[in-house]
Write a protein that holds these residues in place. Structure first.
Motif, mmCIF file in Angstrom:
data_model
loop_
_atom_site.group_PDB
_atom_site.id
_atom_site.type_symbol
_atom_site.label_atom_id
_atom_site.label_comp_id
_atom_site.label_asym_id
_atom_site.label_seq_id
_atom_site.Cartn_x
_atom_site.Cartn_y
_atom_site.Cartn_z
ATOM 1 N N ALA A 92 -21.673 -22.816 -14.928
ATOM 2 C CA ALA A 92 -21.898 -23.889 -13.679
ATOM 3 C C ALA A 92 -20.808 -24.255 -13.490
ATOM 4 O O ALA A 92 -20.141 -24.917 -14.810
ATOM 5 C CB ALA A 92 -23.252 -24.657 -13.713
ATOM 6 N N PRO A 93 -20.033 -24.218 -11.829
ATOM 7 C CA PRO A 93 -18.789 -24.835 -11.945
ATOM 8 C C PRO A 93 -19.230 -26.330 -11.787
ATOM 9 O O PRO A 93 -19.936 -26.873 -11.831
ATOM 10 C CB PRO A 93 -17.963 -24.437 -10.889
ATOM 11 N N THR A 94 -17.764 -26.602 -12.937
ATOM 12 C CA THR A 94 -18.174 -28.108 -13.273
ATOM 13 C C THR A 94 -16.733 -28.630 -11.914
ATOM 14 O O THR A 94 -15.997 -28.030 -10.902
ATOM 15 C CB THR A 94 -17.211 -28.997 -14.601
ATOM 16 N N ASP A 95 -16.689 -30.299 -12.121
ATOM 17 C CA ASP A 95 -15.972 -30.832 -10.959
ATOM 18 C C ASP A 95 -14.285 -30.261 -11.728
ATOM 19 O O ASP A 95 -14.026 -30.373 -10.878
ATOM 20 C CB ASP A 95 -16.063 -32.712 -11.374
ATOM 21 N N ALA A 96 -14.209 -30.398 -12.379
ATOM 22 C CA ALA A 96 -12.459 -29.444 -13.250
ATOM 23 C C ALA A 96 -12.703 -28.475 -13.055
ATOM 24 O O ALA A 96 -11.631 -28.315 -12.349
ATOM 25 C CB ALA A 96 -13.032 -29.770 -14.654
ATOM 26 N N ASP A 97 -13.341 -27.374 -12.742
ATOM 27 C CA ASP A 97 -13.260 -26.063 -12.241
ATOM 28 C C ASP A 97 -12.583 -26.937 -11.560
ATOM 29 O O ASP A 97 -11.995 -25.629 -10.139
ATOM 30 C CB ASP A 97 -14.367 -25.490 -12.493
ATOM 31 N N ARG A 98 -13.525 -26.913 -9.651
ATOM 32 C CA ARG A 98 -13.171 -26.840 -8.167
ATOM 33 C C ARG A 98 -11.697 -28.192 -8.621
ATOM 34 O O ARG A 98 -11.301 -27.545 -7.194
ATOM 35 C CB ARG A 98 -14.052 -27.906 -7.408
ATOM 36 N N ALA A 99 -11.344 -29.026 -9.181
ATOM 37 C CA ALA A 99 -10.173 -29.555 -8.735
ATOM 38 C C ALA A 99 -9.239 -28.654 -9.055
ATOM 39 O O ALA A 99 -7.958 -28.634 -8.503
ATOM 40 C CB ALA A 99 -10.113 -30.708 -9.540
ATOM 41 N N PRO A 103 -6.236 -27.190 -5.724
ATOM 42 C CA PRO A 103 -6.141 -29.093 -5.843
ATOM 43 C C PRO A 103 -5.337 -29.646 -4.059
ATOM 44 O O PRO A 103 -5.833 -28.844 -3.084
ATOM 45 C CB PRO A 103 -4.133 -28.117 -6.200
ATOM 46 N N PRO A 104 -5.253 -30.933 -4.317
ATOM 47 C CA PRO A 104 -5.353 -31.990 -3.456
ATOM 48 C C PRO A 104 -4.025 -31.465 -2.729
ATOM 49 O O PRO A 104 -2.938 -30.810 -3.383
ATOM 50 C CB PRO A 104 -4.876 -32.998 -3.729
ATOM 51 N N ILE A 105 -4.140 -31.175 -1.254
ATOM 52 C CA ILE A 105 -2.432 -31.241 0.110
ATOM 53 C C ILE A 105 -2.011 -32.241 -0.090
ATOM 54 O O ILE A 105 -2.434 -32.810 0.244
ATOM 55 C CB ILE A 105 -3.171 -30.493 1.315
ATOM 56 N N ALA A 106 -0.624 -32.260 -0.623
ATOM 57 C CA ALA A 106 0.551 -33.250 -0.089
ATOM 58 C C ALA A 106 0.041 -33.347 1.663
ATOM 59 O O ALA A 106 0.150 -32.308 2.096
ATOM 60 C CB ALA A 106 2.005 -32.935 -0.463
ATOM 61 N N HIS A 107 -0.139 -35.172 2.174
ATOM 62 C CA HIS A 107 0.110 -35.295 2.889
ATOM 63 C C HIS A 107 1.180 -34.586 4.205
ATOM 64 O O HIS A 107 2.311 -34.755 3.596
ATOM 65 C CB HIS A 107 -0.408 -37.004 3.510
ATOM 66 N N GLY A 108 0.756 -34.238 5.142
ATOM 67 C CA GLY A 108 1.733 -33.851 6.209
ATOM 68 C C GLY A 108 2.650 -31.930 4.840
ATOM 69 O O GLY A 108 3.743 -31.902 6.521
ATOM 70 N N ALA A 109 1.912 -31.269 4.446
ATOM 71 C CA ALA A 109 2.511 -30.633 3.846
ATOM 72 C C ALA A 109 2.187 -29.531 4.678
ATOM 73 O O ALA A 109 3.012 -28.453 5.135
ATOM 74 C CB ALA A 109 2.102 -30.080 2.414
ATOM 75 N N MET A 110 0.617 -29.294 5.987
ATOM 76 C CA MET A 110 0.400 -28.560 6.365
ATOM 77 C C MET A 110 0.414 -29.146 8.286
ATOM 78 O O MET A 110 0.722 -28.270 8.681
ATOM 79 C CB MET A 110 -1.117 -28.294 6.279
ATOM 80 N N GLU A 111 1.541 -29.736 8.444
ATOM 81 C CA GLU A 111 1.381 -30.407 9.744
ATOM 82 C C GLU A 111 2.759 -29.330 10.112
ATOM 83 O O GLU A 111 4.155 -29.386 9.401
ATOM 84 C CB GLU A 111 1.918 -31.614 9.957
ATOM 85 N N HIS A 112 2.907 -28.828 11.582
ATOM 86 C CA HIS A 112 3.740 -27.909 12.087
ATOM 87 C C HIS A 112 4.587 -29.219 13.095
ATOM 88 O O HIS A 112 3.979 -29.751 14.053
ATOM 89 C CB HIS A 112 2.780 -27.223 12.873
#
Length: 319
Positions: A92-99, A103-112
């Motif tokens: 079963a997938p663990t929290d480490a596998d999901r992380a 991965p967390p997206i840096a703030h503003g990285a996807m803002e246009h």
């Protein structure tokens, strides 16, 4: 001896002479091997479910004499059954596998950054000829901004016999309240040969049901004067390039102003019909007819110009 008695005697002697030869030819065969054992079960009572078919020599079997319709294939073991569970179960997938997978997206990285667009539409730039003379008229609008917030500029005016009868410029802030409608707030500046006037403006414009392009604006001027202007037009596609455009416009005022030629109530109504041919979407010449009529005190102030029918010819283009 008669011939009838001689024939059976000769046949018996032939059989006795052939008997030693037949016995000699089969002397090497054990005929008891073909006989079923004394305790053998009759063929009808054989239990095929207990037989190991994997050790049988199917190549030596004569399938043409087998009765397949009477065989019970449900009890036959035709091989090892497939496993119902994997040999190594997937963990079963663990929290480490999901992380690790997300991965967390840096703030503003996807803002246009907001995109800035613009449009200038010269809806009518025409020459007209009526019973009271001839002249020119124009109506244009443009905007710059994004999909929600825009700065609108609008202008309209008319010239007659080489003299400017009316002209005005509007600067408005527009905000989209739905995919089809904008609310506008701003100012309007009128320019006349004798004087000018500033109005506060608020209105709405957009595409009504059945694709009627509509606009309605309320103006508040000095001295407590209120004016409202409504316009509606519709494009009838006769072909992909030939388009007929009916138009209806009306103006209403709240009080009399003789010095400006404005009467209380319904001032003026204009109805027009213009046929344009689009060489491309950006450029289209047109011809048409327009009828204007003033009402009430406005008609009295206008005198002979209270009613007029005009033939028009012009161009429509946008950038």
């Amino acid at each position: 001896m008669s011939r009838s008695l001689l024939a059976p005697s000769l046949l018996t002697l032939g059989l006795l002479a052939a008997l030693p030869t037949f016995a000699q030819s089969h002397a090497g065969h054990d005929m008891t091997a073909h006989a079923p054992p004394a305790d053998a079960t009759p063929a009808a009572d054989v239990d095929h479910s207990k037989m190991d078919h994997s050790k049988m020599d199917h190549g030596a079997m004569d399938h043409s004499t087998m009765d397949h319709g009477a065989m019970d294939h449900s009890t036959m073991g035709h091989g090892t059954p497939a496993p119902t569970q994997p040999r190594e179960p997937i963990p079963a997938p663990t929290d480490a596998d999901r992380a690790a997978a997300f991965p967390p997206i840096a703030h503003g990285a996807m803002e246009h950054p907001p995109e800035i667009h613009s449009l200038l539409l010269i809806d009518r730039l025409e020459h007209w000829d009526g019973k009271n003379g001839n002249g020119q008229a124009w109506e244009a609008s443009g905007w710059i901004g994004g999909n929600i917030n825009r700065l609108w500029l609008r202008t309209d005016g008319e010239r007659s016999e080489g003299r400017t009868e009316s002209s005005g410029v509007e600067a408005l802030y527009g905000r989209a309240i739905s995919p089809w409608w904008d609310v506008l707030v701003g100012v309007r500046q009128d320019f006349r040969p004798a004087d000018s006037r500033t109005w506060a403006a608020i209105g709405i414009q957009g595409l009504a049901p059945y694709k009627f392009e509509s606009s309605a604006t309320l103006y508040a001027g000095s001295g407590g004067q209120l004016m409202a202007k409504a316009e509606i037009e519709y494009d009838v596609l006769l072909t992909n390039r030939l388009i007929l455009q009916p138009l209806l416009e009306a103006t209403v005022a709240s009080k009399d102003e003789p010095e400006h030629g404005i009467g209380r109530g319904l001032n003026k109504v204009e109805a027009g019909l213009r046929l344009r041919y689009e060489f491309n979407r950006r450029f289209a010449p047109y011809i048409g007819i327009s009828h204007e009529r003033a009402f009430g005190d406005t008609a009295d102030y206008a005198g002979d110009h209270a009613r007029d029918t005009r033939w028009v010819a012009g161009i429509r283009m946008w950038f």
